[in-house]
Design a protein around this motif. Structure first.
Motif, PDB file in Angstrom:
ATOM      1  N   UNK A  45      12.417   0.759 -17.030  1.00 21.21           N
ATOM      2  CA  UNK A  45      11.122   1.061 -16.412  1.00 21.21           C
ATOM      3  C   UNK A  45      10.742   0.015 -15.377  1.00 21.21           C
ATOM      4  N   UNK A  46      10.964  -1.265 -15.687  1.00 15.00           N
ATOM      5  CA  UNK A  46      10.633  -2.317 -14.716  1.00 15.00           C
ATOM      6  C   UNK A  46      11.540  -2.223 -13.497  1.00 15.00           C
ATOM      7  N   UNK A  47      12.825  -1.943 -13.755  1.00 14.85           N
ATOM      8  CA  UNK A  47      13.779  -1.766 -12.643  1.00 14.85           C
ATOM      9  C   UNK A  47      13.327  -0.619 -11.748  1.00 14.85           C
ATOM     10  N   UNK A  48      12.866   0.481 -12.351  1.00 18.03           N
ATOM     11  CA  UNK A  48      12.388   1.633 -11.580  1.00 18.03           C
ATOM     12  C   UNK A  48      11.131   1.281 -10.798  1.00 18.03           C
ATOM     13  N   UNK A  49      10.230   0.541 -11.435  1.00 19.68           N
ATOM     14  CA  UNK A  49       9.028   0.072 -10.736  1.00 19.68           C
ATOM     15  C   UNK A  49       9.388  -0.707  -9.473  1.00 19.68           C
TER      16      UNK A  49
ATOM     17  N   UNK B  89       0.855  -1.181   0.000  1.00 15.76           N
ATOM     18  CA  UNK B  89       0.000   0.000   0.000  1.00 15.76           C
ATOM     19  C   UNK B  89       0.892   1.232   0.000  1.00 15.76           C
ATOM     20  N   UNK B  90       1.489   1.581  -1.145  1.00 15.68           N
ATOM     21  CA  UNK B  90       2.426   2.705  -1.175  1.00 15.68           C
ATOM     22  C   UNK B  90       1.740   4.025  -0.888  1.00 15.68           C
ATOM     23  N   UNK B  91       2.437   4.904  -0.158  1.00 17.93           N
ATOM     24  CA  UNK B  91       1.881   6.224   0.122  1.00 17.93           C
ATOM     25  C   UNK B  91       1.659   7.003  -1.171  1.00 17.93           C
ATOM     26  N   UNK B  92       2.539   6.814  -2.135  1.00 16.90           N
ATOM     27  CA  UNK B  92       2.396   7.491  -3.429  1.00 16.90           C
ATOM     28  C   UNK B  92       2.380   6.440  -4.529  1.00 16.90           C
ATOM     29  N   UNK B  93       1.195   6.073  -4.951  1.00 19.39           N
ATOM     30  CA  UNK B  93       1.051   5.047  -5.987  1.00 19.39           C
ATOM     31  C   UNK B  93       1.309   5.591  -7.381  1.00 19.39           C
TER      32      UNK B  93
ATOM     33  N   UNK C 164       1.860   5.130 -13.180  1.00 18.60           N
ATOM     34  CA  UNK C 164       2.206   5.775 -14.449  1.00 18.60           C
ATOM     35  C   UNK C 164       3.184   4.928 -15.261  1.00 18.60           C
ATOM     36  N   UNK C 165       4.181   4.364 -14.599  1.00 23.69           N
ATOM     37  CA  UNK C 165       5.142   3.509 -15.295  1.00 23.69           C
ATOM     38  C   UNK C 165       4.471   2.244 -15.823  1.00 23.69           C
ATOM     39  N   UNK C 166       3.593   1.671 -15.018  1.00 25.03           N
ATOM     40  CA  UNK C 166       2.865   0.477 -15.446  1.00 25.03           C
ATOM     41  C   UNK C 166       2.048   0.779 -16.699  1.00 25.03           C
ATOM     42  N   UNK C 167       1.331   1.890 -16.693  1.00 29.73           N
ATOM     43  CA  UNK C 167       0.522   2.263 -17.857  1.00 29.73           C
ATOM     44  C   UNK C 167       1.391   2.561 -19.072  1.00 29.73           C
ATOM     45  N   UNK C 168       2.557   3.161 -18.821  1.00 30.25           N
ATOM     46  CA  UNK C 168       3.460   3.471 -19.925  1.00 30.25           C
ATOM     47  C   UNK C 168       3.967   2.196 -20.600  1.00 30.25           C
TER      48      UNK C 168
END
Length: 283
Positions: A156-160, A123-127, A132-136
């Motif tokens: 992008x996956x690494x950043x996720x 449950x991240x405080x800032x989803x 946004x990365x997932x949608x991208x």
């Protein structure tokens, strides 16, 4: 591709990505991803699907079973699954999700680090950055003319995964300290008009999530819990004081004597007066 699965809405889409041998050796890479709307009754159970799965619940809720443990995943939460092992999930209500099956040389290490630190449900405080990365990624996989490079997908996956590993989790009502704060507030104010917004604020949750988390924890809704607390207090006054039924009803928070008597009988199988006299009541 449009989904044709049972209990999946017909506007749901998914897209495949075939990683090169170099990407499989060196990078993170998506396997298949999409955005689905599950209808009530959807259920999936697999022994194995060689990848890791990230699901963002955007509305509704999912019930998942991982390593013999059941989880309920609400809007704003992330479900992370090691699909190399048996797993299942289902929707009891209409549920919209974004999802990515991914893999890569360090995927297991990241998965285990996130699991040990946050668990399977986050449950991240800032989803928003994760969403946004997932949608991208999904959008790029859907565009045959403007797909990202394998290096970009990997980044992008690494950043996720980094976001998921390092971001702070919002405290949930399952946390014993937060739950006790909610119960203490109810015990101190049960005779007053307590709003769901008040209780969800104490729990640090949205009202939507609070209602479902509270019922999962206690087995009843917050409203019923408050009523039960009032009735329990009424039993004390009935057995320990000579206050009138009307005064007791007002003291514990009922709008009138009639509403109090009706709730008391429904809960205890007898009227307040018979309870006071010790006649045919159930404890």
């Amino acid at each position: 591709m449009k989904s044709t699965e049972k209990y999946v809405s017909r506007d749901s889409e998914y897209f495949f990505h075939y990683a090169s041998a170099t990407a499989q050796k060196l990078f993170f890479y998506p396997v298949v991803a999409g955005r689905f709307t599950y209808l009530p009754g959807y259920e999936l159970s697999r022994e194995r699907y060689d990848s890791y799965l990230l699901i963002i619940v955007e509305s509704g809720e999912l019930t998942a079973c991982i390593s013999g443990k059941e989880y309920i995943v609400y809007p704003g939460q992330i479900l992370l699954i090691n699909c190399y092992e048996p797993h299942s999930y289902k929707s009891l209500v209409k549920t919209t999700i974004s999802w990515i099956h991914f893999d890569g040389n360090m995927s297991r290490d990241f998965y285990e680090a996130i699991l040990n630190s946050k668990g399977n449900v986050l449950t991240p405080q800032n989803l928003q950055p994760i969403k946004s990365l997932c949608h991208k990624i999904i959008q790029s996989m859907s565009d045959s003319k403007n797909k990202c490079s394998e290096g970009d997908y990997s980044l992008m996956i690494h950043t996720l995964l980094n976001y998921m590993l390092t971001s702070e989790n919002t405290q949930i009502i399952g946390n014993s300290e937060n739950f006790q704060k909610v119960l203490s507030y109810i015990n101190d104010h049960f005779s007053e008009n307590i709003s769901i917004d008040e209780l969800s604020g104490i729990a640090g949750l949205t009202s939507y999530y609070f209602l479902r988390a509270f019922k999962k924890k206690t087995g009843v809704t917050p409203h019923q819990f408050i009523i039960d607390t009032r009735l329990s207090s009424a039993k004390y006054y009935l057995s320990s004081t000579d206050m009138s039924i009307s005064d007791i009803a007002e003291k514990v928070g009922f709008s009138d004597e009639s509403a109090f008597c009706q709730s008391f009988k429904k809960k205890n199988g007898t009227t307040p007066l018979k309870y006071r006299r010790g006649e045919n009541y159930e404890i």
